[in-house]
Design a protein around this motif. Structure first.
Motif, mmCIF file in Angstrom:
data_model
loop_
_atom_site.group_PDB
_atom_site.id
_atom_site.type_symbol
_atom_site.label_atom_id
_atom_site.label_comp_id
_atom_site.label_asym_id
_atom_site.label_seq_id
_atom_site.Cartn_x
_atom_site.Cartn_y
_atom_site.Cartn_z
ATOM 1 N N LEU A 89 0.832 -1.201 0.000
ATOM 2 C CA LEU A 89 0.000 0.000 0.000
ATOM 3 C C LEU A 89 0.869 1.254 0.000
ATOM 4 C CD1 LEU A 89 -2.714 1.397 0.058
ATOM 5 C CD2 LEU A 89 -2.727 1.138 2.547
ATOM 6 N N ALA A 90 1.918 1.263 0.823
ATOM 7 C CA ALA A 90 2.820 2.413 0.872
ATOM 8 C C ALA A 90 3.472 2.649 -0.487
ATOM 9 C CB ALA A 90 3.885 2.209 1.948
ATOM 10 N N GLU A 91 3.845 1.568 -1.176
ATOM 11 C CA GLU A 91 4.466 1.706 -2.499
ATOM 12 C C GLU A 91 3.475 2.247 -3.521
ATOM 13 O OE1 GLU A 91 6.045 -2.211 -3.076
ATOM 14 O OE2 GLU A 91 7.545 -1.914 -1.498
ATOM 15 N N ALA A 92 2.223 1.781 -3.471
ATOM 16 C CA ALA A 92 1.203 2.290 -4.386
ATOM 17 C C ALA A 92 0.929 3.769 -4.108
ATOM 18 C CB ALA A 92 -0.080 1.471 -4.259
ATOM 19 N N LEU A 93 0.834 4.131 -2.832
ATOM 20 C CA LEU A 93 0.639 5.536 -2.471
ATOM 21 C C LEU A 93 1.845 6.372 -2.890
ATOM 22 C CD1 LEU A 93 -1.006 5.176 1.037
ATOM 23 C CD2 LEU A 93 -2.071 6.127 -1.020
ATOM 24 N N GLY A 94 3.041 5.813 -2.735
ATOM 25 C CA GLY A 94 4.258 6.518 -3.145
ATOM 26 C C GLY A 94 4.252 6.823 -4.626
ATOM 27 N N ARG A 95 3.864 5.834 -5.449
ATOM 28 C CA ARG A 95 3.786 6.038 -6.903
ATOM 29 C C ARG A 95 2.741 7.117 -7.224
ATOM 30 N NH1 ARG A 95 6.373 6.032 -11.261
ATOM 31 N NH2 ARG A 95 7.437 4.168 -10.587
ATOM 32 N N PHE A 96 1.553 7.019 -6.585
ATOM 33 C CA PHE A 96 0.491 7.988 -6.827
ATOM 34 C C PHE A 96 0.939 9.407 -6.458
ATOM 35 C CE2 PHE A 96 -2.979 10.508 -5.012
ATOM 36 C CZ PHE A 96 -3.783 10.647 -6.125
ATOM 37 N N LEU A 97 1.525 9.562 -5.266
ATOM 38 C CA LEU A 97 1.950 10.888 -4.810
ATOM 39 C C LEU A 97 3.056 11.462 -5.678
ATOM 40 C CD1 LEU A 97 1.851 10.302 -0.955
ATOM 41 C CD2 LEU A 97 0.282 11.710 -2.322
ATOM 42 N N PHE A 98 3.997 10.598 -6.094
ATOM 43 C CA PHE A 98 5.085 11.061 -6.960
ATOM 44 C C PHE A 98 4.526 11.546 -8.300
ATOM 45 C CE2 PHE A 98 8.289 9.977 -10.264
ATOM 46 C CZ PHE A 98 9.184 10.986 -9.973
ATOM 47 N N GLU A 99 3.658 10.742 -8.900
ATOM 48 C CA GLU A 99 3.086 11.135 -10.191
ATOM 49 C C GLU A 99 2.315 12.445 -10.067
ATOM 50 O OE1 GLU A 99 3.842 10.007 -13.046
ATOM 51 O OE2 GLU A 99 4.948 8.260 -12.331
ATOM 52 N N ARG A 100 1.599 12.598 -8.982
ATOM 53 C CA ARG A 100 0.836 13.832 -8.762
ATOM 54 C C ARG A 100 1.773 15.016 -8.529
ATOM 55 N NH1 ARG A 100 -4.240 15.720 -7.536
ATOM 56 N NH2 ARG A 100 -4.298 17.344 -5.939
ATOM 57 N N ALA A 101 2.800 14.822 -7.715
ATOM 58 C CA ALA A 101 3.720 15.913 -7.371
ATOM 59 C C ALA A 101 4.498 16.408 -8.577
ATOM 60 C CB ALA A 101 4.682 15.467 -6.276
ATOM 61 N N ARG A 102 4.746 15.542 -9.558
ATOM 62 C CA ARG A 102 5.541 15.994 -10.699
ATOM 63 C C ARG A 102 4.705 16.495 -11.872
ATOM 64 N NH1 ARG A 102 8.735 10.996 -13.513
ATOM 65 N NH2 ARG A 102 6.976 9.649 -13.938
ATOM 66 N N GLN A 103 3.444 16.730 -11.635
ATOM 67 C CA GLN A 103 2.597 17.383 -12.634
ATOM 68 C C GLN A 103 2.821 18.887 -12.527
ATOM 69 O OE1 GLN A 103 0.840 15.690 -14.950
ATOM 70 N NE2 GLN A 103 1.841 13.934 -13.986
ATOM 71 N N PRO A 104 3.138 19.550 -13.631
ATOM 72 C CA PRO A 104 3.437 20.985 -13.559
ATOM 73 C C PRO A 104 2.355 21.812 -12.861
ATOM 74 C CG PRO A 104 4.015 20.125 -15.712
ATOM 75 C CD PRO A 104 3.307 19.011 -14.984
ATOM 76 N N ALA A 105 1.100 21.543 -13.131
ATOM 77 C CA ALA A 105 0.029 22.331 -12.504
ATOM 78 C C ALA A 105 -0.007 22.110 -10.995
ATOM 79 C CB ALA A 105 -1.325 21.971 -13.123
ATOM 80 N N GLN A 106 0.223 20.875 -10.562
ATOM 81 C CA GLN A 106 0.233 20.578 -9.127
ATOM 82 C C GLN A 106 1.408 21.273 -8.442
ATOM 83 O OE1 GLN A 106 -2.005 18.860 -7.224
ATOM 84 N NE2 GLN A 106 -0.783 19.543 -5.495
ATOM 85 N N LEU A 107 2.591 21.195 -9.057
ATOM 86 C CA LEU A 107 3.761 21.846 -8.470
ATOM 87 C C LEU A 107 3.552 23.357 -8.415
ATOM 88 C CD1 LEU A 107 6.595 21.801 -7.311
ATOM 89 C CD2 LEU A 107 7.467 21.874 -9.654
ATOM 90 N N ARG A 108 3.028 23.913 -9.478
ATOM 91 C CA ARG A 108 2.781 25.365 -9.499
ATOM 92 C C ARG A 108 1.827 25.759 -8.365
ATOM 93 N NH1 ARG A 108 3.444 29.342 -13.195
ATOM 94 N NH2 ARG A 108 4.043 27.845 -14.802
#
Length: 163
Positions: A89-108
């Motif tokens: 579960l932690a690994e799946a959440l890690g992948r989800f959070l990483f993908e979300r965090a590296r979206q330009p709109a999310q980072l902005r």
């Protein structure tokens, strides 16, 4: 620190123990001085504070820039959420959070929450921060880093580091 920015990204579990060890080793094997100054940004600020607490007699001063809260402590309520520490579960959440965090709109949007002058949050800044997250190494490192927020033992609280 391993896994961050433009540095190397080996396949290891990232967190406060690894990064504190890196700083202590740097002090002992490269700097080799009785007293040192430490400076850290974001998670690096927390890591420098942690090392300063461990090596109080060797630290001449600290410079903390945008220091993050303790690593491995995503639950501010202070109790363990045991199922989040289940590795799959932690690994799946890690992948989800990483993908979300590296979206330009999310980072902005995140940067605009912390920058007093929002006009400084431009495409150049967003791109500069995102470049390391777009490397092949980041495909492993990024999700592992985010997963370690759930899997790592919580570091000391700021109040304890300051005593």
């Amino acid at each position: 620190l391993l896994g961050s920015g433009r540095g190397k990204k080996p396949r290891v579990l990232y967190g406060e123990p690894l990064w504190s060890w890196q700083i202590r080793e740097l002090i002992d094997t490269v700097v080799k001085r009785d007293k040192v100054f430490l400076a850290g940004n974001s998670v690096g600020g927390y890591i420098c504070m942690s090392v300063a607490a461990q090596l109080q007699d060797r630290i001449a001063g600290l410079c903390l820039i945008n220091a993050a809260g303790r690593f491995g402590a995503l639950n501010p309520l202070g109790f363990d959420v045991f199922f989040l520490q289940w590795a799959p579960l932690a690994e799946a959440l890690g992948r989800f959070l990483f993908e979300r965090a590296r979206q330009p709109a999310q980072l902005r949007a995140t940067l605009e929450q912390v920058y007093a002058d929002k006009s400084k949050v431009d495409d150049e800044l967003v791109g500069w921060i995102l470049d390391p997250a777009r490397t092949p190494e980041a495909e492993f490192c990024g999700p592992t880093l985010f997963a370690s927020l759930f899997l790592s033992q919580a570091g000391m609280a700021w109040e304890d580091l300051l005593t």
